[in-house]
Scaffold this active site. Structure first.
Site, PDB file in Angstrom:
ATOM      1  N   HIS A  65      26.010 -58.394  79.948  1.00 26.89           N
ATOM      2  CA  HIS A  65      25.659 -58.109  81.500  1.00 26.89           C
ATOM      3  C   HIS A  65      27.080 -57.490  82.149  1.00 26.89           C
ATOM      4  O   HIS A  65      28.170 -57.897  81.816  1.00 26.89           O
ATOM      5  CB  HIS A  65      25.165 -59.032  82.233  1.00 26.89           C
ATOM      6  CG  HIS A  65      23.666 -59.480  81.911  1.00 26.89           C
ATOM      7  ND1 HIS A  65      22.847 -59.798  82.848  1.00 26.89           N
ATOM      8  CD2 HIS A  65      23.053 -59.631  80.866  1.00 26.89           C
ATOM      9  CE1 HIS A  65      21.802 -60.157  82.126  1.00 26.89           C
ATOM     10  NE2 HIS A  65      21.999 -60.017  80.991  1.00 26.89           N
ATOM     11  N   GLU A  67      28.139 -57.959  84.989  1.00 27.88           N
ATOM     12  CA  GLU A  67      28.985 -59.118  85.655  1.00 27.88           C
ATOM     13  C   GLU A  67      29.524 -59.887  84.739  1.00 27.88           C
ATOM     14  O   GLU A  67      30.705 -60.467  84.993  1.00 27.88           O
ATOM     15  CB  GLU A  67      28.016 -59.827  86.601  1.00 27.88           C
ATOM     16  CG  GLU A  67      27.250 -59.098  87.579  1.00 27.88           C
ATOM     17  CD  GLU A  67      25.765 -58.766  87.147  1.00 27.88           C
ATOM     18  OE1 GLU A  67      25.759 -58.059  86.030  1.00 27.88           O
ATOM     19  OE2 GLU A  67      24.998 -59.000  87.958  1.00 27.88           O
ATOM     20  N   ARG A 206      16.428 -33.090  78.831  1.00 26.49           N
ATOM     21  CA  ARG A 206      15.466 -33.591  77.829  1.00 26.49           C
ATOM     22  C   ARG A 206      16.193 -34.845  76.951  1.00 26.49           C
ATOM     23  O   ARG A 206      15.337 -35.988  76.581  1.00 26.49           O
ATOM     24  CB  ARG A 206      15.109 -32.510  76.733  1.00 26.49           C
ATOM     25  CG  ARG A 206      14.409 -31.381  77.098  1.00 26.49           C
ATOM     26  CD  ARG A 206      14.202 -30.160  76.146  1.00 26.49           C
ATOM     27  NE  ARG A 206      13.250 -29.332  76.315  1.00 26.49           N
ATOM     28  CZ  ARG A 206      12.915 -28.075  75.748  1.00 26.49           C
ATOM     29  NH1 ARG A 206      13.310 -28.110  74.425  1.00 26.49           N
ATOM     30  NH2 ARG A 206      11.887 -27.350  75.979  1.00 26.49           N
ATOM     31  N   ARG A 229      18.367 -29.018  71.511  1.00 31.85           N
ATOM     32  CA  ARG A 229      19.212 -28.049  70.765  1.00 31.85           C
ATOM     33  C   ARG A 229      20.534 -27.628  71.283  1.00 31.85           C
ATOM     34  O   ARG A 229      21.558 -27.700  70.797  1.00 31.85           O
ATOM     35  CB  ARG A 229      18.422 -26.971  70.216  1.00 31.85           C
ATOM     36  CG  ARG A 229      17.040 -27.452  69.742  1.00 31.85           C
ATOM     37  CD  ARG A 229      16.273 -26.280  69.122  1.00 31.85           C
ATOM     38  NE  ARG A 229      15.891 -25.419  70.259  1.00 31.85           N
ATOM     39  CZ  ARG A 229      14.850 -25.709  70.928  1.00 31.85           C
ATOM     40  NH1 ARG A 229      14.187 -26.759  71.119  1.00 31.85           N
ATOM     41  NH2 ARG A 229      14.589 -24.781  71.929  1.00 31.85           N
ATOM     42  N   GLY A 306       2.306 -26.745  81.438  1.00 28.47           N
ATOM     43  CA  GLY A 306       2.096 -25.460  82.172  1.00 28.47           C
ATOM     44  C   GLY A 306       1.912 -25.521  83.516  1.00 28.47           C
ATOM     45  O   GLY A 306       1.996 -26.680  84.180  1.00 28.47           O
ATOM     46  N   LEU A 309      -0.830 -28.412  84.403  1.00 26.55           N
ATOM     47  CA  LEU A 309      -0.421 -29.601  84.551  1.00 26.55           C
ATOM     48  C   LEU A 309       0.545 -30.019  85.517  1.00 26.55           C
ATOM     49  O   LEU A 309       0.561 -31.031  86.032  1.00 26.55           O
ATOM     50  CB  LEU A 309       0.274 -29.887  82.955  1.00 26.55           C
ATOM     51  CG  LEU A 309       0.532 -31.394  82.583  1.00 26.55           C
ATOM     52  CD1 LEU A 309      -0.488 -32.071  82.758  1.00 26.55           C
ATOM     53  CD2 LEU A 309       1.465 -31.275  81.369  1.00 26.55           C
TER      54      LEU A 309
END
Length: 363
Positions: A65, A67, A206, A229, A306, A309
Site C-alpha cells: 500500500h 502508506e 482505449r 495502435r 454509434g 448506443l
C-alpha cells in the site's frame, strides 16, 4: 486579530494543498501502471522526505500500500521507528479493516504519526469513515477533504465500481462543426473527423480503459479492430451488441486476438477469446450489460459508438464523463451527433488545435 487568524488559516490550507498535490502525482503514477491510484507523501520539518504509491499488483504483495511503503522509507531515512515529527498526506482514507494484511490506520498509529491529511473518504462500506475515526480515537489530528474533487477524480473508477456496482463509463465521439458524426451510408468507410494527432488521444483513452464498446451497426459498417495502435498500452476487452447474431464472422472483432464479449439474445458456445453473453433485449439491456461487466470485474468502459448506443447511455443517465472532439469541417447532412443535456456543464480542453468538450458527472 481576525486578519492574522485568517492569514494563518490560509497559509495552512495552501501548505496542505501543495503537499496533497505531490501525493496526487504519486497516485497518477499508480494509475499509469494499472494500480489502484493511491498516493502518499510524508513531510518532516516542512519538507517531503518520502513519496510512494500503490504497488500491490506490480510487487504482487498485499502489503504494498502507498502508506506502508512511505512509512517504511521514512523510518529508514529518519533512523527511528517513531515518526512523531511527521505529517502523512494520502489521497484516499487509510484502510481500517483486517483483510489479508493489518490495516494501514493501525500502522500509522503504531508509528506515532501525529498528523494525517486525507484527500477523500474511502467508498468501501467496511472502511468508509472508519479509518478516519480510528485515527481520531487514537488522538491523531486528522484533516479530511484537501483537494477532495481532484482526489475523487483520481479514484472515481474505483469509487464508481464499488458504490454503483458497474464500470466507470466514458463516452467519446468526434463531431463536425454542424453536429454530424458521419454521412448516411450502408457501406464504405466512415468519415474521419479526428486528426492524426487527436487520434492518438483516442487510442490513449482505449489503453486506459478495461473495455471498449460499440453497437452492431458500428461493428458492421466500420469493421473496427477496437485495439490500441497509435499509443502504447494494453488492448481493452471488446464489447459488442449483436442481438440476433447477424454480424459476419470475418469482421475484425472476431479475429480472436483480443478477448471479446458479444451480448446477444441467442445461446452460442464460446470461441477462441470470444464469449457470448445472453441478455433480454426487451428489458433494460444496458442495465443487464453493466451487471454482467461488473460481475466480470470490468472497472472502466469506453463507449465509442454509434450514435444510437451513445444516445441510449445519455438518455439513461448511465455515464460518468464524456469527451466530444469538435472538428472544424462541415458535413451538411448525415448522422446527427448525440445530444447532451444542456443542464450538464463542461470544460473546454485544447489539444493539437482542436477543442475537446469534457463533461463530468459529479459523484
Amino acid at each position: 486579530m481576525c486578519s492574522s487568524f485568517y492569514y494563518t488559516e490560509m497559509k495552512v490550507i495552501i501548505m496542505h494543498e501543495n503537499f496533497m498535490l505531490e501525493a496526487i502525482k504519486e497516485a497518477e503514477k499508480a494509475f499509469a501502471i494499472d494500480e489502484v491510484p493511491i498516493g502518499c507523501v510524508i513531510v518532516y520539518h516542512n519538507k517531503i522526505i518520502v513519496r510512494a504509491h500503490n504497488l500491490r499488483e506490480s510487487k504482487q504483495s498485499a502489503i504494498a500500500h502507498a502508506e506502508i511503503l512511505a512509512i517504511e522509507k521514512a523510518c529508514n531515512i529518519i533512523g527511528s521507528w517513531r515518526l512523531e515529527d511527521c505529517t502523512l498526506y494520502v489521497t484516499l482514507e487509510p484502510c481500517s479493516h483486517y483483510g489479508k494484511t493489518p490495516p494501514c490506520a493501525d500502522l500509522i498509529i503504531e508509528k506515532q504519526i501525529p498528523r494525517i491529511v486525507i484527500g477523500c473518504q474511502d467508498p468501501f462500506s467496511e472502511v468508509a469513515g472508519r479509518g478516519i475515526q480510528k485515527l481520531r480515537d487514537a488522538g491523531r489530528e486528522v484533516t479530511v477533504g484537501v483537494l477532495e474533487e481532484e482526489c475523487k477524480s483520481l479514484i472515481r473508477r474505483f469509487i464508481t465500481f464499488n458504490t454503483l456496482h458497474r464500470p466507470f463509463i466514458t463516452l467519446k465521439w468526434a463531431e463536425s462543426a454542424d453536429h454530424f458524426i458521419d454521412i448516411e451510408r450502408t457501406d464504405g468507410k466512415p468519415v474521419v473527423l479526428s486528426s492524426p494527432l487527436t487520434s492518438m488521444l483516442v487510442h490513449k483513452k482505449r489503453a486506459e480503459a478495461d473495455a471498449i464498446m460499440v453497437g452492431r451497426r458500428t461493428a458492421l459498417l466500420d469493421n473496427p479492430s477496437l485495439t490500441v495502435r497509435n499509443w502504447y498500452g494494453h488492448n481493452p476487452i471488446r464489447v459488442v451488441l449483436d442481438r440476433t447474431l447477424s454480424l459476419p464472422n470475418d469482421l475484425q472483432i472476431f479475429d480472436g486476438n483480443v478477448p471479446t464479449f458479444i451480448f446477444t439474445e441467442k445461446e452460442q458456445p464460446e470461441k477462441k477469446n470470444i464469449t457470448y453473453i445472453t441478455i433480454n433485449f426487451n428489458h433494460n439491456p444496458l442495465k443487464q450489460i453493466m451487471e454482467a461487466l461488473y460481475q466480470r470485474k470490468i472497472q472502466s468502459l469506453l463507449v465509442e459508438g454509434g450514435r444510437q448506443l451513445l444516445q441510449s447511455f445519455i438518455d439513461n443517465e448511465l455515464w460518468d464523463e464524456a469527451y466530444i472532439e469538435k472538428c472544424p469541417s462541415r458535413l451538411h447532412s448525415g448522422v446527427k451527433a448525440p445530444q447532451m443535456d444542456d443542464n450538464f456543464s463542461y470544460s473546454i480542453e485544447e489539444h493539437f488545435e482542436r477543442q475537446i468538450w469534457h463533461y463530468v458527472r459529479r459523484l
